[in-house]
Scaffold this motif. Sequence first.
Motif, PDB file in Angstrom:
ATOM      1  N   GLY A  28       0.834  -1.021   0.123  1.00 33.68           N
ATOM      2  CA  GLY A  28      -0.007  -0.263  -0.103  1.00 33.68           C
ATOM      3  C   GLY A  28       0.899   0.976   0.011  1.00 33.68           C
ATOM      4  N   ILE A  29       1.891   0.904   0.709  1.00 33.40           N
ATOM      5  CA  ILE A  29       2.631   2.374   0.940  1.00 33.40           C
ATOM      6  C   ILE A  29       3.201   2.234  -0.659  1.00 33.40           C
ATOM      7  N   TRP A  30       4.312   1.536  -1.157  1.00 34.88           N
ATOM      8  CA  TRP A  30       4.553   1.565  -2.529  1.00 34.88           C
ATOM      9  C   TRP A  30       2.956   2.217  -3.094  1.00 34.88           C
ATOM     10  N   PHE A  31       2.513   1.085  -3.500  1.00 36.27           N
ATOM     11  CA  PHE A  31       1.549   2.039  -4.271  1.00 36.27           C
ATOM     12  C   PHE A  31       0.763   3.901  -4.027  1.00 36.27           C
ATOM     13  N   VAL A  32       1.081   4.013  -2.708  1.00 37.05           N
ATOM     14  CA  VAL A  32       0.162   5.269  -2.907  1.00 37.05           C
ATOM     15  C   VAL A  32       1.806   6.453  -3.414  1.00 37.05           C
ATOM     16  N   LEU A  33       2.552   5.704  -3.218  1.00 35.83           N
ATOM     17  CA  LEU A  33       4.178   6.723  -3.090  1.00 35.83           C
ATOM     18  C   LEU A  33       4.435   6.782  -4.766  1.00 35.83           C
ATOM     19  N   HIS A  34       4.108   5.766  -5.296  1.00 36.56           N
ATOM     20  CA  HIS A  34       3.917   5.380  -6.771  1.00 36.56           C
ATOM     21  C   HIS A  34       3.124   6.644  -7.757  1.00 36.56           C
ATOM     22  N   SER A  35       2.275   6.103  -6.913  1.00 36.70           N
ATOM     23  CA  SER A  35       0.907   6.818  -7.482  1.00 36.70           C
ATOM     24  C   SER A  35       1.107   8.747  -7.020  1.00 36.70           C
ATOM     25  N   TRP A  36       1.930   8.863  -6.655  1.00 40.61           N
ATOM     26  CA  TRP A  36       3.060   9.822  -6.319  1.00 40.61           C
ATOM     27  C   TRP A  36       3.253  10.401  -7.188  1.00 40.61           C
ATOM     28  N   VAL A  37       4.635   9.744  -8.069  1.00 43.22           N
ATOM     29  CA  VAL A  37       5.315  10.103  -8.522  1.00 43.22           C
ATOM     30  C   VAL A  37       4.473  10.308  -9.551  1.00 43.22           C
TER      31      VAL A  37
ATOM     32  N   PRO B 126       6.310  29.888 -13.745  1.00 49.00           N
ATOM     33  CA  PRO B 126       5.727  29.614 -12.181  1.00 49.00           C
ATOM     34  C   PRO B 126       4.580  28.979 -11.943  1.00 49.00           C
ATOM     35  N   SER B 127       3.912  28.028 -13.307  1.00 55.29           N
ATOM     36  CA  SER B 127       2.742  27.152 -13.216  1.00 55.29           C
ATOM     37  C   SER B 127       3.819  26.232 -11.968  1.00 55.29           C
ATOM     38  N   PHE B 128       5.191  25.749 -12.923  1.00 52.66           N
ATOM     39  CA  PHE B 128       5.236  24.349 -12.724  1.00 52.66           C
ATOM     40  C   PHE B 128       6.400  24.247 -11.159  1.00 52.66           C
ATOM     41  N   ALA B 129       6.412  25.590 -10.628  1.00 47.10           N
ATOM     42  CA  ALA B 129       6.957  25.780  -9.378  1.00 47.10           C
ATOM     43  C   ALA B 129       5.176  25.752  -8.121  1.00 47.10           C
ATOM     44  N   ARG B 130       4.679  26.138  -9.024  1.00 47.49           N
ATOM     45  CA  ARG B 130       3.078  26.127  -7.886  1.00 47.49           C
ATOM     46  C   ARG B 130       2.770  24.737  -8.053  1.00 47.49           C
ATOM     47  N   TRP B 131       3.011  23.441  -9.527  1.00 48.72           N
ATOM     48  CA  TRP B 131       2.526  22.803  -9.654  1.00 48.72           C
ATOM     49  C   TRP B 131       3.835  21.523  -7.995  1.00 48.72           C
ATOM     50  N   GLN B 132       4.950  21.980  -8.268  1.00 47.45           N
ATOM     51  CA  GLN B 132       5.447  20.863  -7.521  1.00 47.45           C
ATOM     52  C   GLN B 132       5.319  21.641  -5.815  1.00 47.45           C
ATOM     53  N   GLN B 133       5.142  22.943  -5.755  1.00 46.02           N
ATOM     54  CA  GLN B 133       4.342  23.327  -4.600  1.00 46.02           C
ATOM     55  C   GLN B 133       3.380  21.966  -4.149  1.00 46.02           C
ATOM     56  N   LEU B 134       2.118  21.688  -4.862  1.00 51.82           N
ATOM     57  CA  LEU B 134       0.914  21.033  -4.750  1.00 51.82           C
ATOM     58  C   LEU B 134       1.791  20.209  -4.172  1.00 51.82           C
ATOM     59  N   MET B 135       2.646  19.221  -4.852  1.00 52.10           N
ATOM     60  CA  MET B 135       2.885  18.117  -4.768  1.00 52.10           C
ATOM     61  C   MET B 135       3.777  17.606  -3.596  1.00 52.10           C
ATOM     62  N   GLN B 136       3.992  18.437  -3.043  1.00 48.88           N
ATOM     63  CA  GLN B 136       4.714  18.354  -1.996  1.00 48.88           C
ATOM     64  C   GLN B 136       4.114  18.731  -0.727  1.00 48.88           C
ATOM     65  N   HIS B 137       3.243  19.806  -0.754  1.00 47.15           N
ATOM     66  CA  HIS B 137       1.740  19.091   0.623  1.00 47.15           C
ATOM     67  C   HIS B 137       0.919  18.528   0.224  1.00 47.15           C
ATOM     68  N   LEU B 138       0.695  17.421  -0.844  1.00 47.65           N
ATOM     69  CA  LEU B 138       0.179  16.341  -1.507  1.00 47.65           C
ATOM     70  C   LEU B 138       0.578  15.073  -0.574  1.00 47.65           C
ATOM     71  N   LEU B 139       2.510  15.349  -0.687  1.00 48.58           N
ATOM     72  CA  LEU B 139       3.076  14.272  -0.198  1.00 48.58           C
ATOM     73  C   LEU B 139       3.275  14.299   1.789  1.00 48.58           C
ATOM     74  N   LEU B 140       3.039  15.325   2.047  1.00 45.27           N
ATOM     75  CA  LEU B 140       3.195  15.947   4.156  1.00 45.27           C
ATOM     76  C   LEU B 140       1.339  15.023   3.967  1.00 45.27           C
ATOM     77  N   LEU B 141       0.631  15.875   3.036  1.00 45.18           N
ATOM     78  CA  LEU B 141      -0.674  15.305   3.344  1.00 45.18           C
ATOM     79  C   LEU B 141      -0.859  13.694   3.712  1.00 45.18           C
ATOM     80  N   LEU B 142      -0.106  12.989   2.533  1.00 45.60           N
ATOM     81  CA  LEU B 142       0.013  11.297   2.700  1.00 45.60           C
ATOM     82  C   LEU B 142       1.187  11.404   3.428  1.00 45.60           C
ATOM     83  N   LEU B 143       2.328  11.607   4.027  1.00 38.76           N
ATOM     84  CA  LEU B 143       2.322  11.218   5.787  1.00 38.76           C
ATOM     85  C   LEU B 143       1.622  11.200   7.027  1.00 38.76           C
TER      86      LEU B 143
END
Length: 195
Positions: free
Chosen positions: A26-35, A152-169
Amino acid sequence: MQNNIAIPSTTSSFIKLLQLAIAVAGIWFVLHSWVITNQQGRAILQGQAEQLMRENLITLSQAAAYLIENDQLDGLEQLTRNIAASPFLYDVVFYDSNGVRISWSEASAAARVMYGKFASQHLVPLVQEIRSEQQLLGYIKISLQPDTKLNPSFARWQQLMQHLLLLLLVTGLIGYLLRRSFSRLSRQSVRLSKP
């Protein structure tokens, strides 16, 4: 003297190993899906940037058509400098209908140097015909820099994905704490129910 130590059954051990394997999967699946989601988001943003630049090329080709038809090469040089000033572009080249360069930016070089396998950076070439009433007047070629730091859209996307990873953790941590609390409660209730 009797020993009151409970010997775990093989079924109980198997279930715990199965639970651990499912948790790891499950952890692998969630992290793989995030990537994968992160990569797909970047590809979508890059595709949008390229599409936007293609639409701009159509407008630029119309401006260039006017300048070429009226032999305003100074105006074409000025247009080239203005386009080349964009941080998203590496170079700009205007060609006549025979493929001869008539205006280009300073960074312009031969295609084999800019786009070959030994190129110093990855560039995306975009070419648009310059036409006036169905007559081919030339071509405009730009090299788009797909550098994510420029958009700047890429920077915002990267920030959004970091927040999502933090929420998953955090969600994983909360799940672990809940499981631990419920197992304690169930053990206490078993102890209380024994006479």
